[in-house]
Enzyme design. Structure first.
Site, short mmCIF file in Angstrom:
data_model
loop_
_atom_site.label_atom_id
_atom_site.label_comp_id
_atom_site.label_asym_id
_atom_site.label_seq_id
_atom_site.Cartn_x
_atom_site.Cartn_y
_atom_site.Cartn_z
N LEU A 8 -14.73 49.61 -6.28
CA LEU A 8 -15.33 50.33 -5.15
C LEU A 8 -15.50 51.78 -5.56
O LEU A 8 -14.59 52.38 -6.13
CB LEU A 8 -14.42 50.25 -3.91
CG LEU A 8 -14.30 48.90 -3.20
CD1 LEU A 8 -13.30 48.99 -2.07
CD2 LEU A 8 -15.65 48.44 -2.67
N ASP A 9 -16.66 52.38 -5.27
CA ASP A 9 -16.89 53.79 -5.55
C ASP A 9 -15.86 54.64 -4.80
O ASP A 9 -15.35 54.21 -3.76
CB ASP A 9 -18.30 54.20 -5.14
CG ASP A 9 -19.37 53.64 -6.07
OD1 ASP A 9 -19.00 53.19 -7.18
OD2 ASP A 9 -20.56 53.63 -5.69
N PRO A 10 -15.59 55.86 -5.29
CA PRO A 10 -14.57 56.71 -4.64
C PRO A 10 -14.74 56.87 -3.13
O PRO A 10 -13.76 56.77 -2.39
CB PRO A 10 -14.74 58.05 -5.37
CG PRO A 10 -15.20 57.67 -6.73
CD PRO A 10 -16.10 56.48 -6.54
N LYS A 11 -15.97 57.09 -2.65
CA LYS A 11 -16.18 57.34 -1.22
C LYS A 11 -16.07 56.07 -0.36
O LYS A 11 -15.98 56.14 0.86
CB LYS A 11 -17.56 57.97 -0.99
CG LYS A 11 -17.67 59.40 -1.48
CD LYS A 11 -19.07 59.94 -1.22
CE LYS A 11 -19.20 61.36 -1.77
NZ LYS A 11 -20.59 61.87 -1.60
N VAL A 12 -16.10 54.91 -1.01
CA VAL A 12 -16.11 53.64 -0.28
C VAL A 12 -14.68 53.19 0.02
O VAL A 12 -13.79 53.31 -0.82
CB VAL A 12 -16.85 52.55 -1.09
CG1 VAL A 12 -16.89 51.23 -0.33
CG2 VAL A 12 -18.27 53.02 -1.42
#
Length: 338
Positions: free
Chosen positions: A81-85
């Site tokens: 998962l991307d950092p912001k997700v």
């Protein structure tokens, strides 16, 4: 325009029928460790956490924190998962680390907030988004961890939950490796106004969902403390799922006790070892090899169909790839050559 009711079905939701090849086969209760009877230390060694990743850190950082919190040597996550997700991030522990491979064919679900760059009638939004169900072609984003080649991915369903002005909240079920940011960009192009992803949360990764098994990093710290300092293991045990949870959705082949040790020692699964199996297995399918106590022995590639495994009396049924069960759980029951 009336919103159609969307059937939210991922590959992990497919129900499979079991067919029995040998109705007389039994399992010895003295051997093995069924998931529900494993001591807590063993439960950790063969466990997987349904972790609620917070927005901010990378998936790799979150796994490093889990290792530090629980004092582990190894851990791995299923689907970056991307950092912001935020959301569902299965984290497999110690000897179960490689089981995350089993989640690849299971499908994933997200809830996304799309912000349109212009005004679009609601009926047009619904109609255009419906067109993105099925096979789509994507190129990974510039900052992706994989090569930027065009590839096809399946969108199993798109369910629009709410439209407020230029903001569209929707739930989407997709094949592993589908980029939601890219999907939203293309929906924006199709609508003629452009769009970007404002927020994203993963709500499912195959059998792992936003349910009572989902735990936060704070939960883990507390539950580990209760166990280590106060001797209360109940909460910590519930925070860790057995590795068998990660293969719930896979087609399975159950084997007799006498075949277990051979597989754990590196042998492929031969037809005489098969007791029962799921209908519909095709050659090349990823399958889980299970004991009659529902313990995961190994993952492998089917070399025969269900029909062939039922009809034949010899030959290799499954080409074993990854073995999870320790060699000492079931005794060797074959004769060594002189």
């Amino acid at each position: 325009m009336a919103r159609d009711e969307v059937r939210r079905i991922l590959p992990a939701d497919i129900k499979r029928e079991v067919v029995v090849k040998d109705e007389k086969a039994e399992t010895n209760p003295k051997w093995g460790f069924p998931p529900e009877k494993r001591p807590i230390e063993m439960h950790i060694q063969f466990g997987i956490i349904n972790l609620d990743k917070p927005p901010g850190p990378t998936s790799h950082e979150v796994v490093a924190w889990v290792k530090r919190i629980l004092n582990l040597n190894k851990a791995g996550h299923g689907g970056t998962l991307d950092p912001k997700v935020s959301g569902v991030l299965p984290v497999a522990l110690e000897r179960a680390t490689r089981v995350v491979q089993a989640l690849l064919p299971a499908g994933k679900e997200y809830v996304a907030l799309m912000h349109l760059h212009g005004d679009v009638p609601e009926d047009k939004i619904l109609a255009v988004m419906r067109e993105f169900q099925g096979e789509i072609i994507q190129r990974p984003p510039l900052r992706s961890a994989v090569k930027r080649r065009l590839r096809t991915r399946k969108v199993y369903y798109i369910d629009v939950l709410e439209i407020e002005g230029r903001d569209v909240l929707f739930r989407v079920g997709v094949e592993a490796g589908t980029y939601i940011r890219s999907l939203i960009h293309h929906i924006g192009l199709a609508l003629g106004v452009g769009a970007h992803m404002a927020e994203l949360r993963r709500t499912r990764s195959g059998p792992f969902k936003e349910d009572e098994t989902l735990v936060t990093l704070h939960d883990l710290v507390d539950y580990y403390h209760f166990w280590k300092e106060d001797g209360v293991e109940e909460y910590f045990r519930k925070a860790i799922q057995p590795m068998e949870k990660a293969v719930e959705h896979l087609p399975k082949v159950w084997i007799r006790d006498s075949a277990v040790a051979a597989v754990t020692h590196g042998a492929d699964l031969a037809v005489p070892g098969v007791v029962k199996l799921h209908k519909g297995i095709k050659k090349g399918d990823l399958v889980a090899i299970m004991t009659l106590k529902d313990e995961l022995v190994a993952l492998g590639k089917a070399m025969m169909t269900t029909g062939e495994m039922l009809q034949k009396s010899k030959g290799i049924a499954v080409d074993v790839d990854k073995v999870f069960m320790p060699r000492d759980w079931y005794p060797k029951l074959w004769k060594e050559k002189e």
